[in-house]
Scaffold this motif. Structure first.
Motif, mmCIF file in Angstrom:
data_model
loop_
_atom_site.group_PDB
_atom_site.id
_atom_site.type_symbol
_atom_site.label_atom_id
_atom_site.label_comp_id
_atom_site.label_asym_id
_atom_site.label_seq_id
_atom_site.Cartn_x
_atom_site.Cartn_y
_atom_site.Cartn_z
ATOM 1 N N GLN A 134 30.785 49.346 33.264
ATOM 2 C CA GLN A 134 29.802 48.299 33.518
ATOM 3 C C GLN A 134 28.478 48.960 33.859
ATOM 4 O OE1 GLN A 134 31.214 45.526 36.455
ATOM 5 N NE2 GLN A 134 32.864 44.741 35.133
ATOM 6 N N ARG B 220 28.486 45.493 29.735
ATOM 7 C CA ARG B 220 29.676 46.302 29.767
ATOM 8 C C ARG B 220 29.740 47.125 28.492
ATOM 9 N NH1 ARG B 220 33.625 45.286 26.598
ATOM 10 N NH2 ARG B 220 35.166 46.305 27.910
ATOM 11 N N VAL C 57 35.608 50.000 36.195
ATOM 12 C CA VAL C 57 36.288 48.845 36.795
ATOM 13 C C VAL C 57 37.619 48.630 36.074
ATOM 14 C CG1 VAL C 57 36.110 46.384 37.341
ATOM 15 C CG2 VAL C 57 34.058 47.828 37.317
ATOM 16 N N SER C 58 38.694 48.314 36.888
ATOM 17 C CA SER C 58 39.980 47.955 36.298
ATOM 18 C C SER C 58 39.816 46.681 35.480
ATOM 19 C CB SER C 58 41.030 47.742 37.383
ATOM 20 O OG SER C 58 41.264 48.948 38.081
ATOM 21 N N VAL C 59 40.392 46.651 34.253
ATOM 22 C CA VAL C 59 40.188 45.523 33.348
ATOM 23 C C VAL C 59 40.765 44.237 33.932
ATOM 24 C CG1 VAL C 59 40.765 44.599 31.071
ATOM 25 C CG2 VAL C 59 40.046 46.985 31.319
ATOM 26 N N ASP C 60 41.983 44.310 34.521
ATOM 27 C CA ASP C 60 42.645 43.093 34.992
ATOM 28 C C ASP C 60 42.247 42.742 36.417
ATOM 29 O OD1 ASP C 60 43.955 42.855 32.553
ATOM 30 O OD2 ASP C 60 45.613 44.121 33.220
ATOM 31 N N SER C 61 42.364 43.706 37.329
ATOM 32 C CA SER C 61 42.111 43.400 38.742
ATOM 33 C C SER C 61 40.643 43.482 39.104
ATOM 34 C CB SER C 61 42.898 44.367 39.624
ATOM 35 O OG SER C 61 42.432 45.703 39.426
ATOM 36 N N GLU C 62 39.819 44.014 38.175
ATOM 37 C CA GLU C 62 38.388 44.204 38.408
ATOM 38 C C GLU C 62 38.099 45.039 39.664
ATOM 39 O OE1 GLU C 62 36.343 40.477 38.357
ATOM 40 O OE2 GLU C 62 36.759 40.135 36.234
ATOM 41 N N GLU C 63 39.057 45.898 40.020
ATOM 42 C CA GLU C 63 38.827 46.834 41.140
ATOM 43 C C GLU C 63 37.851 47.925 40.688
ATOM 44 O OE1 GLU C 63 41.224 50.069 43.964
ATOM 45 O OE2 GLU C 63 42.298 48.896 42.418
ATOM 46 N N VAL C 64 36.835 48.140 41.520
ATOM 47 C CA VAL C 64 35.851 49.192 41.227
ATOM 48 C C VAL C 64 36.477 50.537 41.601
ATOM 49 C CG1 VAL C 64 33.578 50.132 41.710
ATOM 50 C CG2 VAL C 64 33.912 47.646 41.596
#
Length: 1192
Positions: free
Chosen positions: A908, A955, A991-998
């Motif tokens: 991103q 992105r 960023v994780s694709v599913d959990s959007e964790e940075v």
């Protein structure tokens, strides 16, 4: 009259007054009897001025015969140039004075004192004689120099002849020196001025001075006016000089000298005391003049008579001896001095040699009764003294230094034939000089007697024939010749030693001795077979002894009938070492104990105690293992003890573990030791352990011949041991921080009962890292929780008595743990260890004491604690981009962790600036996986940006994202073109694709600059112009149309074709106007701001150069938003066209990175200014000049 003289003192010396009648100052004799003062020797009489108040006296002296005289002194005018002027009216009388003077002759008086009295021949100078001269100065000046003469008169008053003086006097001096002359000759120094003085007369009498009565006469002669070199003693005695005065001494009587010196003289050789020095010459020499007299010693004493007064050196000398000297003093000619003792030592050096057939007798072994042929005896003198008369003396001594009378044939030293033919003794004298030699025996035959073996040495002595015999003989040199004359009798036998349960062993290496009359006369070492032989024994009864430490001593009386007899004597020595072993285990004697096979026997003690009182001896202890039938078990090949235990036993048992043990002392071999029995040892039927104290390994031959001094046996029983096996199951190979396991890991225990030796078990959980247990504090870092639900395992800290378990009660145990979130990463080993704590109070069992407990079994599992994913972002390349042009930058993603994230990730991008719009930039990212840089990228994809409040976001990457495995390292290249200048804030995130964790994020700035640069000719506002020779002037303008630059910058000017060599050789330079004056731009290669070469000028260095070694940073200058940076520049180049590259860069060239904010190309033409000439004529002349006629 020439005897009448007048002189005056002119300030430097006496000058003669002129005489008028004989002067050349006037024309003719003026007929005036007068002296005058005033001449100058130049043909006239200048006289002298008499000034007012003149009062300077003029000294005058007269030399007239005795009488009374009237002097008239007149002061007149000096001579004129006219003849006869002194007779005319031109002579003026200034003053006149009359004075009467009287002249009286000088006198000299002479007297003598202290000279009369009695003297002895040879008396020394005394100084008591004195002459007195009294000079009476009446002012007559008639005595100018005198000559004083000393005469010796005989008893008739007649002067003695000149030779008698030399016989009479031993030196004659006067003080003051040379004031008086006598005897003979004359020196100008003897002619002296008259004066009143006392003169000491110093003289000594010759030792042979004629005896008689004498007197001395002293006469002073007037030799005034005589050249001292011409004054003569002969003329004085002939009456040629006037006698001023004379004096004569009283009577001087000279008697014979009767002084005596006496004493004694002894002579010494190499043996005995001093002997009277008969015939020795003694000389007395007087130290002052070498006068000497001598005599010969009689009866050891001497007397030298007729010696005058003085100090003497007394010397005794005799050929063949070192002279000796003493001193003596005679206070007067009739004094005596006794007691002078002198001692002469021998000066003869040398040695005797004796050979048999050319070999020294000291290198040959002889036997009693042997006949020696070709025997030589000689003496060689090694000193350099004169020849002397000598004879040889022989004395014979035994081994105890006792004298043997070899001249008696019954003594059995020599045969009667040999004694009658020996050329030795006073009857065989000879003469030998220094450095020479003499042969005493030449090829003689010597027959040794039956008792010749008594002889240990011959002593030959060199005897002086002048002192040949008795207590008074003088021996100059002695030589001892040691002889080896042996008897051939012998005693032989065998010596053996015996211990416990072993055959006799030869006492090899020990010594057997034979003694007679309390003294040892022979010895022999026992050989390998035990035999010995005592040889060289003469007739007699001997005590034969052998002493072996640790055994009873052997002793016997053995007799030999003659020196050739033989006898046999054997010895069998029994051990004298007594004592016993003490062996225990666990504090109890091992006898009767049962021990479990495969287990450690703890607290084993083994010691040996000596109960005899013998000396220190070397021993070792052997162990024999016997079965129930008494057969020996070879425990080196059969496993009774483990290898470690065998090594431990090997360190205290066997020949390699020898030790020293003295009587009534003990040796501890094992103390609190651990001995481990082998698994299956119970099958070997072990019943007895037999320990033996064995003699020194080096004393008695091979191992089969060892001597055993003490032996003890102990019966024991070995049974099967209890066993406990531990196993671990269910553990994973890898765990991550924070992982939790709840019961899937399990510990199992398998107990097998045997001898019942295990009653209590203590199970301990530990963690190892790199093979070592981690410290207690690290457990808390590694685990949040560890549980053992069945309570039979202990770990971490403390101990609960309930954890102590009987082996039959053990059940499988689960292991539950939770790893800490920040547990230290690494490889670990989880270990369960079971310890035997049988017999220990459970309350006293401690985790810290496990090192002292017996380990039953242990099991372990290896695990790795890994980190998981660790993502990092970094920016690479240029983050300063040009306006409205394509620029590139890059973002790098790395996974430095041990694992990939659980989900795919995407990138991103966000960029922020006040008022930013999507139309302000075009942004692409590279999708070419083979690209290694932005320039090599073959596929670009536009990054779609969404507008927000002052921020654009987007992105990049595949729609489904992409994995980032461990070790991932990839770079994404970006291409951007900005339509608006300024500084932009950028944030990139993973960023994780599913959990959007940075998972990773980075912030950075992109600077978009809009710089312009112009270089115009001429200078604005400085007052400078083109009149400065060689300089061309320009105005440089740097304009920033965008935001302020993020850092200070420097301005670099590079000129095509100008490098350091051209610049230095042509003197090229560039200067800028600093507001007050022109200042050089820095030249990179001359600077210590950098450590690299760059052919360029730079602007931006500090006003004050830094000190110390570089490189140093430069401050540069800031460029604000919408700012023009203007500076005048001048160049000093040759006329030509030049291409300039002007670069705006990061000021500190040592920074990383260095940004280039702008680069501009300029061309300049350097040419000479145009020359404008004009001529104007004006009628007339300038002011101050005058026109000249005929000219316009």
């Amino acid at each position: 009259d020439p005897d009448l003289e007048i002189e005056y003192y002119d300030g430097t010396g006496w000058q003669t007054l002129g005489w008028a009648g004989a002067s050349s100052y006037w024309y003719g004799d003026i007929g005036r009897d007068a002296w005058f003062i005033g001449r100058d020797g130049s043909g006239g009489v200048p006289g002298y001025d008499i000034n007012a108040d003149l009062g300077t006296p003029v000294p005058i002296r007269v030399n007239f015969p005795n009488g009374t005289y009237n002097f008239t002194t007149t002061v007149e005018s000096t001579d004129s140039a006219d003849e006869g002027a002194l007779q005319g009216s031109n002579v003026y009388l200034s003053d006149q004075a009359v004075r009467e003077i009287v002249t009286v002759p000088d006198e000299l008086q002479v007297s003598l004192a202290g000279l009369s009295g009695s003297y002895f021949q040879g008396d020394a100078q005394t100084g008591s004689e004195q002459a007195q001269f009294t000079f009476v100065d009446n002012g007559g000046g008639n005595i100018g120099q005198i000559f004083n003469v000393f005469l010796l008169l005989d008893d008739t008053g007649t002067p003695v002849a000149s030779p008698v003086y030399d016989q009479f006097f031993a030196g004659f001096t006067s003080n003051p020196a040379d004031y008086i002359r006598g005897l003979s000759g004359t020196s100008p120094a003897n002619v002296v001025a008259p004066q009143t003085v006392d003169v000491d007369l110093l003289f000594g009498l010759q030792p042979e001075a004629p005896v008689g009565d004498y007197s001395i006469q002293l006469t002073s002669y007037d030799v005034t006016g005589v050249d001292p070199n011409d004054v003569s003693l002969t003329n004085a005695l002939a009456g040629d000089y006037p006698v001023l005065d004379s004096a004569q001494s009283g009577l001087i009587s000279v008697a014979d000298a009767t002084g005596e010196i006496s004493g004694s003289v002894t002579v010494n050789g190499v043996e005995g005391g001093p002997q009277p020095g008969e015939g020795v010459t003694v000389t007395a020499e007087r130290d002052s003049d070498g006068y000497s007299r001598q005599t010969t010693v009689t009866g050891g004493n001497f007397t030298i008579a007729g010696l005058p007064q003085g100090s003497y050196t007394i010397t005794a000398s005799q050929p063949g001896f070192v002279s000796d000297a003493g001193t003596a003093t005679l206070a007067s000619g009739n004094d005596t001095e006794a007691g002078v003792a002198l001692d002469l030592a021998s000066a003869v050096a040398g040695a005797f040699t004796s050979t048999v057939s050319g070999t020294s007798v000291e290198d040959i072994a002889f036997e009693s009764g042997e006949t020696l042929t070709d025997v030589d005896l000689a003496f060689a003198r090694s000193d350099a003294g004169p020849a002397g008369n000598f004879h040889v003396s022989l004395e014979v001594y035994d081994a105890q230094n006792g004298s043997i009378d070899y001249t008696d044939p019954g003594a059995g030293i020599f045969t009667a034939t040999t004694l009658s033919g020996l050329d030795i003794g006073p009857d065989h004298p000879f003469t030998v000089a220094g450095g020479d030699s003499v042969t005493i025996l030449d090829g003689a035959t010597i027959e040794l007697g039956p008792n010749a073996d008594r002889v240990a040495r011959f002593e030959y002595s060199l005897i002086d024939e002048r002192y040949p015999s008795g207590n008074g003989r003088i021996n100059h040199q002695s030589t001892n010749l040691f002889l080896d004359i042996q008897p051939i009798g012998e005693i032989a036998g065998n010596v053996t030693v015996s211990g416990i349960g072993a055959p006799d062993v030869a006492a090899e290496g020990y010594t057997v001795t034979a003694s007679r009359d309390g003294s040892q006369v022979a010895s022999a070492v026992v050989g390998a077979g035990g035999g010995y032989t005592l040889q060289g024994l003469s007739a007699g009864t001997y005590t034969v002894e052998v002493d072996v430490d640790g055994f009873a001593a052997g002793s016997a009386q053995v007799s030999l009938a003659s020196g050739t007899d033989s006898a046999t004597q054997d010895f069998q020595l029994q051990s004298s070492v007594t004592g016993g072993f003490s062996v225990s285990a666990g504090g109890n004697p091992i006898a009767g104990q049962t021990f479990p096979a495969g287990r450690v026997v703890e607290d084993v003690d083994l010691s040996i105690e000596r109960t005899d009182g013998g000396p220190n001896l070397e021993f070792y202890v052997s162990l024999t293992v016997l079965d129930s039938g008494g057969a020996e078990i070879d425990y080196n090949s059969e496993c009774v003890f483990t290898t470690d235990s065998m090594n431990a036993l090997g360190s205290v048992l066997g020949p390699m573990a020898e030790f020293t043990l003295t009587g009534n002392d003990s040796q501890v071999l094992l103390q609190d030791a651990e001995l481990e029995l082998c698994e299956g040892a119970e099958n070997l039927d072990v019943q007895t352990l037999s320990f033996r104290l064995v003699d020194d390994v080096d004393r008695f031959g091979q191992p089969g011949s060892r001597v055993v001094h003490v032996a003890d046996g102990y019966n024991i029983d070995i049974a099967p041991a209890d066993t406990l096996d531990v196993a671990l199951a269910g553990f994973e190979a890898e765990y991550e921080q924070g992982d939790m396991e709840t019961g899937s890991e399990q510990v199992t225990f398998n107990y097998s009962a045997g001898a019942g030796d295990v009653e209590q078990v203590f199970n301990v959980f530990t963690v190892l890292e790199n093979g070592s247990e981690i410290p207690a504090a690290r457990y808390a870092d590694l685990f949040d929780q560890v549980n053992f639900p069945d309570g039979q395992i202990r770990g971490l800290s403390g101990t609960d008595p309930s954890v102590i378990t009987a082996p039959g009660d053990l059940v499988p145990n689960a292991v539950e743990f939770v790893l800490a979130e920040d547990a230290p990463l690494g490889d670990y080993e989880l270990v369960i260890t079971s310890y035997d704590v049988t017999g220990i109070d459970p309350n006293n069992v401690s985790l810290g004491d496990t090192g002292s407990y017996r380990q039953l079994d242990t099991a372990s599992r290896s695990i790795s604690l890994i980190q998981g994913p660790e993502l990092q972002l970094s920016v690479e390349g240029q983050t300063v981009l040009p306006l409205a042009e394509e620029g590139y930058f890059a973002v790098r993603l790395q996974n430095t962790g041990d694992a990939a994230p659980e989900e795919n990730v995407e990138g991103q991008f966000s960029i922020a600036r006040t008022g930013i719009a999507a139309s302000d930039l075009v942004l692409d990212y590279c999708t070419d996986s083979a690209a290694t840089s932005a320039e090599t990228c073959g596929s670009w994809t536009a990054l779609s940006l969404s507008e927000g409040s002052g921020v654009l976001t987007g992105r990049f990457g595949p729609a489904q994202g992409f994995p980032v495995p461990a070790g991932y390292d990839a770079t994404t290249y970006f291409r951007a073109a900005f339509s608006e200048p300024g500084n932009y804030s950028v944030t990139d995130q993973v960023v994780s694709v599913d959990s959007e964790e940075v998972l990773a994020s980075i912030d950075y700035d992109l600077a978009v600059s809009e710089l312009t640069f112009t270089l115009d000719e001429g200078v604005d506002g400085t007052g400078a112009d083109d009149s400065a020779s060689g300089w061309d002037y320009y105005t440089a303008t740097l304009s920033n149309l965008g935001d302020a630059l993020p850092e200070n910058v420097a301005l670099w000017v590079e000129v095509d074709g100008i490098d350091a060599q051209v610049r230095d050789s042509e003197g090229y330079d560039i200067e800028y106007w600093n507001g007050t004056g022109w200042e050089n731009l820095g030249w990179a290669q001359d600077s210590y701001y950098w450590d690299y070469d760059r052919d360029a000028w730079f602007l931006g260095r500090p006003s004050t150069e830094p000190s110390g070694p570089g490189p140093h940073p430069i401050p540069g200058f800031p460029v604000a938003a919408d700012e023009d940076f203007v500076t005048p520049i001048r160049v000093n180049f040759d006329n030509d066209s030049y291409d300039l590259t002007v670069s705006v860069e990061t000021a500190d060239q040592n920074a990383d990175p260095i940004w280039v904010y702008g680069q501009f190309e300029e061309a300049i033409l350097v040419e000479s200014d145009p020359v404008e000439l004009s001529i104007d004529t004006v009628e007339g002349l300038p002011s101050g000049m005058t026109e000249q006629a005929g000219y316009d």
